[in-house]
Design a protein around this motif. Structure first.
Motif, PDB file in Angstrom:
ATOM      1  N   PHE A  45      49.844  -5.361  29.835  1.00 25.79           N
ATOM      2  CA  PHE A  45      48.969  -4.687  30.786  1.00 25.79           C
ATOM      3  C   PHE A  45      48.111  -3.623  30.093  1.00 25.79           C
ATOM      4  O   PHE A  45      48.589  -2.855  29.264  1.00 25.79           O
ATOM      5  CB  PHE A  45      49.778  -4.020  31.897  1.00 25.79           C
ATOM      6  N   GLU A  50      41.750  -4.854  33.797  1.00 20.95           N
ATOM      7  CA  GLU A  50      41.873  -5.043  35.245  1.00 20.95           C
ATOM      8  C   GLU A  50      40.571  -5.438  35.928  1.00 20.95           C
ATOM      9  O   GLU A  50      40.578  -5.872  37.073  1.00 20.95           O
ATOM     10  CB  GLU A  50      42.384  -3.762  35.910  1.00 20.95           C
ATOM     11  N   LEU A  54      39.848 -11.271  35.481  1.00 20.90           N
ATOM     12  CA  LEU A  54      41.209 -11.032  34.995  1.00 20.90           C
ATOM     13  C   LEU A  54      41.578 -12.094  33.967  1.00 20.90           C
ATOM     14  O   LEU A  54      41.088 -13.232  34.056  1.00 20.90           O
ATOM     15  CB  LEU A  54      42.208 -11.139  36.154  1.00 20.90           C
ATOM     16  N   VAL A  58      47.129 -13.787  34.358  1.00 23.19           N
ATOM     17  CA  VAL A  58      47.267 -12.718  35.356  1.00 23.19           C
ATOM     18  C   VAL A  58      46.645 -13.165  36.670  1.00 23.19           C
ATOM     19  O   VAL A  58      47.230 -12.967  37.747  1.00 23.19           O
ATOM     20  CB  VAL A  58      46.625 -11.406  34.863  1.00 23.19           C
ATOM     21  N   TRP A  92      50.842  -5.005  36.238  1.00 21.68           N
ATOM     22  CA  TRP A  92      49.605  -5.702  36.576  1.00 21.68           C
ATOM     23  C   TRP A  92      49.298  -5.610  38.073  1.00 21.68           C
ATOM     24  O   TRP A  92      48.161  -5.778  38.495  1.00 21.68           O
ATOM     25  CB  TRP A  92      49.661  -7.168  36.153  1.00 21.68           C
TER      26      TRP A  92
END
Length: 175
Positions: A45, A50, A54, A58, A92
């Protein structure tokens, strides 16, 4: 109802993954319980990752959670703590909406692991208002192969305990 069972283990012959597959085998008709056993393939992570898009592993993980009505998590204990892979997976989700309010329960495949379970309960109650610490299944399956665990769930008493756990969780998810 669509349930997602997340294995906190990266092991290919994981006891916790086999436990979750056992739960899938007793899930009542009209409901599904899918097992996510791909923790090891999630990248480490980083808030920098983010933003869209992605990383594909994820995105798949987040979509599985978004499309589930509830989560069951089973995890080993590593050095009295949450395994890094599971903690990474939860990281995540922290700033995402998919986990907030999602019903969550724990299953555990060992007579040990209370320190990890306490930490995991704290983390899950922080990330989801839907975490239910009272719905919990513990099976002493340590050192058993996935085949032995599968046979374990063929025994009437073990099968009934697993069925009750899944039924109770489905009822909780429906509330």
């Amino acid at each position: 109802m669509n349930l997602l069972a997340i294995s906190g283990s990266a092991r290919s012959v994981s006891t916790n993954t086999a436990l979750l597959r056992g739960l899938a085998s007793v899930t009542p008709p009209g409901h599904t319980l899918s097992v996510f056993d791909d923790i090891a393939n999630l990248p480490v992570f980083s808030p920098d990752l983010e933003t869209a898009p992605l990383p594909q592993p994820v995105k798949r993980f987040v979509n599985l959670i978004a499309n589930s009505d509830g989560l069951i998590i089973a995890s080993p204990e590593y050095i009295r703590a949450i395994p890094g892979g599971l903690k990474n997976a939860i990281d995540w989700l922290v700033s995402r909406d998919e986990i907030i309010g999602k019903p969550i329960a724990l299953a555990h495949a060992s007579h040990r692991g209370d320190d990890m379970l306490a930490q995991l309960r704290l983390v899950l109650s922080t990330v989801s208002t839907g975490f239910n610490a009272d719905i919990f299944l513990r099976c002493d399956l340590m050192k058993k192969s996935p085949q032995e665990i599968s046979r374990h769930f063929e025994k009437a008493e073990a099968r009934q305990l697993a069925k009750t756990f899944v039924k109770d969780f489905i009822e909780f998810c429906g509330q």
